[in-house]
Scaffold this active site. Structure first.
Site, PDB file in Angstrom:
ATOM      1  N   GLU A 290      -7.257   2.191  -2.780  1.00 38.33           N
ATOM      2  CA  GLU A 290      -5.829   2.259  -3.082  1.00 38.33           C
ATOM      3  C   GLU A 290      -5.289   0.862  -3.394  1.00 38.33           C
ATOM      4  O   GLU A 290      -4.243   0.711  -4.023  1.00 38.33           O
ATOM      5  CB  GLU A 290      -5.119   2.828  -1.841  1.00 38.33           C
ATOM      6  CG  GLU A 290      -3.684   3.217  -2.042  1.00 38.33           C
ATOM      7  CD  GLU A 290      -3.180   4.052  -0.861  1.00 38.33           C
ATOM      8  OE1 GLU A 290      -3.949   4.876  -0.335  1.00 38.33           O
ATOM      9  OE2 GLU A 290      -2.018   3.869  -0.485  1.00 38.33           O
TER      10      GLU A 290
ATOM     11  N   LEU B 207     -15.429   6.053  -3.132  1.00 37.57           N
ATOM     12  CA  LEU B 207     -14.035   5.632  -3.079  1.00 37.57           C
ATOM     13  C   LEU B 207     -13.681   4.495  -4.037  1.00 37.57           C
ATOM     14  O   LEU B 207     -14.447   3.552  -4.209  1.00 37.57           O
ATOM     15  CB  LEU B 207     -13.728   5.185  -1.644  1.00 37.57           C
ATOM     16  CG  LEU B 207     -12.257   5.025  -1.307  1.00 37.57           C
ATOM     17  CD1 LEU B 207     -11.549   6.370  -1.408  1.00 37.57           C
ATOM     18  CD2 LEU B 207     -12.105   4.476   0.100  1.00 37.57           C
TER      19      LEU B 207
ATOM     20  N   GLN C 152      -7.691  15.014   4.359  1.00 36.87           N
ATOM     21  CA  GLN C 152      -7.149  14.147   3.310  1.00 36.87           C
ATOM     22  C   GLN C 152      -8.098  14.037   2.125  1.00 36.87           C
ATOM     23  O   GLN C 152      -9.251  13.624   2.290  1.00 36.87           O
ATOM     24  CB  GLN C 152      -6.881  12.747   3.858  1.00 36.87           C
ATOM     25  CG  GLN C 152      -6.337  11.805   2.786  1.00 36.87           C
ATOM     26  CD  GLN C 152      -5.765  10.525   3.390  1.00 36.87           C
ATOM     27  OE1 GLN C 152      -6.490   9.613   3.737  1.00 36.87           O
ATOM     28  NE2 GLN C 152      -4.463  10.485   3.546  1.00 36.87           N
TER      29      GLN C 152
ATOM     30  N   HIS D  68     -11.873  12.616   2.035  1.00 38.26           N
ATOM     31  CA  HIS D  68     -11.982  11.265   2.551  1.00 38.26           C
ATOM     32  C   HIS D  68     -11.818  11.189   4.061  1.00 38.26           C
ATOM     33  O   HIS D  68     -12.469  10.391   4.717  1.00 38.26           O
ATOM     34  CB  HIS D  68     -10.899  10.423   1.872  1.00 38.26           C
ATOM     35  CG  HIS D  68     -10.898   8.977   2.236  1.00 38.26           C
ATOM     36  ND1 HIS D  68     -12.040   8.207   2.146  1.00 38.26           N
ATOM     37  CD2 HIS D  68      -9.915   8.153   2.666  1.00 38.26           C
ATOM     38  CE1 HIS D  68     -11.745   6.974   2.525  1.00 38.26           C
ATOM     39  NE2 HIS D  68     -10.483   6.914   2.859  1.00 38.26           N
TER      40      HIS D  68
ATOM     41  N   ARG E 162      -2.472  10.869   6.408  1.00 38.77           N
ATOM     42  CA  ARG E 162      -2.592   9.502   6.876  1.00 38.77           C
ATOM     43  C   ARG E 162      -2.211   8.522   5.771  1.00 38.77           C
ATOM     44  O   ARG E 162      -2.611   8.691   4.624  1.00 38.77           O
ATOM     45  CB  ARG E 162      -4.023   9.212   7.318  1.00 38.77           C
ATOM     46  CG  ARG E 162      -4.277   7.768   7.701  1.00 38.77           C
ATOM     47  CD  ARG E 162      -5.661   7.551   8.254  1.00 38.77           C
ATOM     48  NE  ARG E 162      -6.714   7.693   7.264  1.00 38.77           N
ATOM     49  CZ  ARG E 162      -7.044   6.747   6.370  1.00 38.77           C
ATOM     50  NH1 ARG E 162      -6.370   5.619   6.317  1.00 38.77           N
ATOM     51  NH2 ARG E 162      -8.034   6.955   5.529  1.00 38.77           N
TER      52      ARG E 162
ATOM     53  N   HIS F  28      -8.552  11.825  -0.825  1.00 36.17           N
ATOM     54  CA  HIS F  28      -8.104  10.552  -1.386  1.00 36.17           C
ATOM     55  C   HIS F  28      -7.972  10.748  -2.889  1.00 36.17           C
ATOM     56  O   HIS F  28      -8.869  11.290  -3.523  1.00 36.17           O
ATOM     57  CB  HIS F  28      -9.134   9.464  -1.060  1.00 36.17           C
ATOM     58  CG  HIS F  28      -8.651   8.068  -1.314  1.00 36.17           C
ATOM     59  ND1 HIS F  28      -8.388   7.607  -2.572  1.00 36.17           N
ATOM     60  CD2 HIS F  28      -8.388   7.049  -0.465  1.00 36.17           C
ATOM     61  CE1 HIS F  28      -7.978   6.344  -2.489  1.00 36.17           C
ATOM     62  NE2 HIS F  28      -7.965   5.987  -1.216  1.00 36.17           N
TER      63      HIS F  28
ATOM     64  N   ARG G 187      -0.888   9.698  -0.260  1.00 31.56           N
ATOM     65  CA  ARG G 187      -2.131  10.158  -0.880  1.00 31.56           C
ATOM     66  C   ARG G 187      -2.110  11.642  -1.244  1.00 31.56           C
ATOM     67  O   ARG G 187      -2.673  12.034  -2.276  1.00 31.56           O
ATOM     68  CB  ARG G 187      -3.308   9.877   0.063  1.00 31.56           C
ATOM     69  CG  ARG G 187      -3.601   8.403   0.136  1.00 31.56           C
ATOM     70  CD  ARG G 187      -4.682   8.096   1.129  1.00 31.56           C
ATOM     71  NE  ARG G 187      -5.026   6.667   1.058  1.00 31.56           N
ATOM     72  CZ  ARG G 187      -5.929   6.083   1.812  1.00 31.56           C
ATOM     73  NH1 ARG G 187      -6.582   6.773   2.725  1.00 31.56           N
ATOM     74  NH2 ARG G 187      -6.187   4.795   1.677  1.00 31.56           N
TER      75      ARG G 187
ATOM     76  N   PHE H 132       0.846  -1.188   0.000  1.00 31.46           N
ATOM     77  CA  PHE H 132       0.000   0.000   0.000  1.00 31.46           C
ATOM     78  C   PHE H 132       0.881   1.236   0.000  1.00 31.46           C
ATOM     79  O   PHE H 132       2.055   1.178   0.370  1.00 31.46           O
ATOM     80  CB  PHE H 132      -0.889   0.000   1.254  1.00 31.46           C
ATOM     81  CG  PHE H 132      -2.352   0.134   0.958  1.00 31.46           C
ATOM     82  CD1 PHE H 132      -2.993  -0.760   0.118  1.00 31.46           C
ATOM     83  CD2 PHE H 132      -3.105   1.158   1.524  1.00 31.46           C
ATOM     84  CE1 PHE H 132      -4.353  -0.640  -0.149  1.00 31.46           C
ATOM     85  CE2 PHE H 132      -4.466   1.286   1.268  1.00 31.46           C
ATOM     86  CZ  PHE H 132      -5.092   0.388   0.441  1.00 31.46           C
TER      87      PHE H 132
END
Lengths: 247, 612
Positions: free
Chosen positions: B255, B252, B236, B377, B412, B238, B311, B123
């Site tokens: 990822e 969403l 954030q 997000h 994050r 995304h 991100r 990730f």
């Protein structure tokens, strides 16, 4: 383009369909149209929803008579001149408009004995092979939309909620019974309390499942077989008596 | 209204919010012997946690033995641009593996490695394959596991209750007032401690991955009760939300698509992320497509492709492509997994993405690229808490999960949220239980406070006429999207703040039609107060922080600035009722943690190799 909707409005004392007309644009789903009507014409129209992506199972309703998630039903599934009729799930008591009281389902879940895992391996890990968890993972895709409960005729037409926990919880039971770590025995209550015999495998639940879980074939039928093996197979009965093995 | 006729319920601890953090906190409080209530706005098991897809990060070392809590900690700090509370990032990295194993014992069925252990995937920002996962529905697995375990632990669950505000006895927490959504009736909850697990406030923006529940309830109620909000400017976006069709814009796209090899291209077919590698990450990122492809094949020494940068970096790069005219037909970037993996593999590893695009966009992701763009997000900032106990400035008020601040700093990492929920949910449960046990006198309820809260709520229904709450919400969302978006300037932020003031005036006269029983218009109106307080806090904090860092990008103050690394932006309610926004110097980190965070990766790996 203007489209005609008939939405059920009312509460536990009764109600009726009301007509609304609203503009529908490309890509819209039925839930979008309901929200548009709510914002512009009927601020107090009650509808339950959360994720809007088919992952939480909140917006279960009946659209033109079929149990469906409103967020995953596209407007272009219908003819352009077709009226869209939406009513609340019939199996459960209405709270208001399109929202029903599904608390009965939560009570059933609480009755089911939870996982009783075997001890960990010597190094503190649990080892399970992917092929052994595949079938449990299928059941664990369930988003608890209760559309299967809504369509199940034992619950819907016969209202035998005291005799059958319904497809959702047969799947929950299957996910525990087939869990590689589990050591609990739930076969007696699957037959008696949860009513595995009530299901006559018409597979209506499988048809409406938005997660495409093979509820009947992979869940309910194997549980029925386990019940049969336990109670009606004399050779296995004797074998278990001698070995003490539950399966 | 006679306050004595309002139903009153007493518990030791109230947990507000039933996503992963709230459920884990309630389980812990029960384990600590507390009489516990779990109160949630939706049905149990529907909270936004179900939307989490990719996985939960924990250095289990099942896939790569070189992983270690120190590497996870270092990744987290670097991803957070060193704004994280060091102690929280440390606790998280150390405790996450045990929390994941505990879930397995409670019934979670993660995807397996060939040896039968919990599988872990790559990730963004994580050095090694670290995310325990179940296809792309890990959040559902987490919430269902906690739910099915939790219902046997003895806490009481109140579903479809909206908490309106906190009650205090002097400085201390005494309970809260809630409204039963089904009936519109009010309930006074009396308690020694309250744990907020209320999530973020994405619903203040137009394009967001968040559901209706994310209205900043925890931020606003904590603020009103005297707690501080910290780092709330770090929001954030995304990088990969759906951009088409319009009705699903923002939903969403995990990822995990990039973790499984997916690549980003602009309308010219160019993999533009190679042109967007920040200096800090250059030594650990592939600089050719060939190297990126080798990494996917598992070739030793190949560095990770730039699509897996953090991100904030990827979101800004997509924005830039669109702005400079290289966007897709619907204003995003192409995300292509079809040319990278076989159809069967995609359907097995990303089943819900396959399903989501098939139904909502009529697109087959095994043959065609997706169109994606940034979506609001997650809130990195939130209620300021003690890193060990999770208690806020208000004695008896605790916070965990997205609504608390500190763990994630300025940005994050994907996968660190689900692990955050279970690590800090548990710690908040311990913290609140300890606090309750040590409380010498049970707090008493001040009926006057409760009456005022109830009157404010019923006024919205009783007023003859007033403003439509839905239109007011649309106005706020447009404002936040335009003026407090991914890239910010002083001019826009000030205009945004003015507009919020304007909407606040309208809110004073908001009117909900209909009766009190399950009335979404009324619910919308009630949440507007919370959205407005949160929006004002974000806009004002964003205006104060004059640098660009992580989820906060200022066009007029580009780049990270050292003087801002040393301060948190802290928001509180001043005596005169105005919002106070101030710079507060950060505590010096533990020197050992600082050393680990700033180590070169080679040195740290060598050190870990020697330890084991």
């Amino acid at each position: 383009m203007k489209r005609l909707f008939k939405l059920w409005r009312g509460d536990s004392t009764g109600g009726d369909f009301k007509e609304y007309e609203t503009d529908v644009t490309e890509g819209m789903v039925v839930l979008d149209a309901i929200h548009k009507i709510q914002a512009e014409q009927a601020n107090d129209l009650a509808v339950r929803w959360n994720c809007k992506a088919g992952k939480c199972g909140s917006c279960s309703v009946e659209i033109n008579g079929v149990p469906k998630l409103a967020c995953m039903t596209r407007m272009n599934e219908f003819q352009e001149d077709q009226t869209i009729t939406v009513n609340p799930m019939k199996t459960f008591p209405v709270i208001r408009d399109l929202v029903t009281d599904v608390s009965w389902n939560y009570e059933q879940n609480k009755k089911i004995k939870p996982l009783k895992p075997r001890p960990r391996d010597a190094d503190g890990e649990y080892r399970m092979m992917q092929e052994d968890v595949d079938r449990v993972q299928e059941f664990r895709k369930c988003i608890e939309c209760y559309l299967c409960q809504d369509t199940c005729h034992v619950l819907r037409d016969q209202q035998q909620k005291d005799k059958f926990v319904g497809p959702r919880f047969m799947i929950r039971l299957a996910s525990l019974e087939m869990h590689p770590l589990d050591t609990e025995d739930r076969i007696p209550e699957i037959r008696d309390e949860y009513g595995s015999g009530m299901c006559n495998i018409t597979k209506c639940c499988t048809v409406v499942c938005p997660e495409h879980i093979q509820i009947t074939d992979n869940g309910i039928i194997p549980l029925k077989e386990r019940v049969v093996d336990r109670y009606y197979d004399p050779v296995l009965w004797l074998w278990r008596k001698i070995t003490g093995n539950k399966n | 209204m006679d306050i004595k006729e309002i139903k009153s319920i007493e518990h030791d601890v109230l947990v507000i919010g039933a996503g992963g953090a709230g459920l884990r906190a309630a389980i812990e409080c029960s384990a600590q012997g507390m009489d516990t209530a779990l109160i949630c706005k939706s049905l149990l098991g529907k909270a936004h946690t179900v939307m989490a897809e990719g996985g939960m990060a924990a250095a289990l070392r099942n896939v790569d033995k070189r992983d270690h809590w120190k590497i996870h900690f270092r990744d987290t700090m670097r991803g957070g641009k060193f704004m994280n509370a060091y102690r929280m990032a440390e606790l998280h990295a150390k405790q996450a593996p045990d929390r994941v194993r505990e879930l397995e014992e409670w019934g979670a069925v993660f995807d397996r490695t060939k040896d039968g252990l919990i599988n872990q995937r790559n990730f963004g920002g994580h050095r090694y394959p670290r995310l325990a996962h179940v296809g792309d529905r890990t959040g559902l697995e987490l919430i269902r596991t906690l739910q099915d375990h939790g219902i046997h632990q003895g806490f009481k669950t109140y579903m479809e209750y909206s908490v309106l505000d906190l009650l205090k006895d002097g400085e201390k927490i005494a309970g809260c007032v809630a409204m039963v959504r089904d009936t519109g009736q009010f309930v006074i909850f009396k308690a020694k401690a309250v744990i907020f697990a209320t999530g973020g406030a994405g619903k203040a923006w137009k394009v967001t991955s968040n559901s209706w529940e994310y209205t900043g309830d925890g931020y606003a109620m904590a603020y009103e009760a005297g707690a501080e909000l910290m780092d709330i400017e770090f929001t954030q976006f995304h990088p990969t939300g759906m951009v088409w069709p319009p009705s699903v814009a923002g939903i969403l796209v995990t990822e995990g698509v990039r973790g499984e090899g997916g690549i980003l291209k602009n309308s010219n077919g160019k993999r533009f992320m190679f042109d967007n590698i920040p200096e800090r990450f250059a030594p650990e990122t592939a600089d050719t497509e060939e190297e990126g492809n080798n990494w996917l094949k598992g070739v030793d020494g190949a560095r990770r492709p730039p699509e897996l940068l953090t991100r904030d970096v990827v979101a800004r790069a997509i924005m830039k492509e669109v702005k400079e005219g290289r966007g897709t037909p619907h204003g995003g970037a192409f995300l292509d997994i079809a040319s990278r993996q076989g159809a069967d593999y995609i359907k097995r590893k990303l089943p819900s993405m396959y399903h989501q695009f098939k139904v909502l966009a009529e697109l087959d992701i095994t043959t065609d690229p997706m169109e994606v763009g940034p979506t609001l997000h997650y809130f990195m900032g939130g209620i300021r808490v003690d890193p060990d106990s999770q208690m806020s400035k208000v004695p008896g008020l605790f916070a965990c999960g997205e609504c608390s601040a500190g763990m994630h700093g300025a940005n994050r990492l994907g996968g660190n949220s689900l692990s955050d929920l279970i690590v800090f949910g548990r710690l908040a449960g311990i913290g609140a239980s300890e606090y309750s046990k040590n409380l010498s006198n049970a707090p008493t309820i001040d009926n006057g406070q409760a009456e005022k809260i109830i009157r404010n709520a019923t006024d919205i229904l009783n007023r003859e006429r007033g403003e439509n709450p839905y239109l007011m919400h649309d106005e706020l969302k447009d404002n936040m999207q335009m003026q407090v978006g991914i890239v910010r300037t002083e001019e826009e932020l000030l205009a945004g703040i003015d507009k919020i003031e304007e909407i606040k005036k309208k809110f004073a006269n908001v009117k909900a039609e209909g009766a009190s029983q399950y009335n979404p218009g009324w619910h919308q109106a009630l949440s507007m107060r919370n959205l407005l307080i949160t929006s004002e806090a974000v806009a004002k904090a964003a205006n104060l922080r004059k640098e660009s860092r992580g989820g906060h990008t200022r066009l007029d103050y580009e780049g990270e600035r050292d003087e801002w690394l040393n301060v948190n932006v802290v928001i509180s309610k001043a005596g005169d009722g105005e919002m106070r926004v101030e710079k507060v110097k950060r505590k010096d980190p533990d020197p050992e943690l600082k050393r680990i965070a700033q180590s070169k990766i080679e040195d740290l790996e060598k050190e870990i190799g020697l330890e084991s």
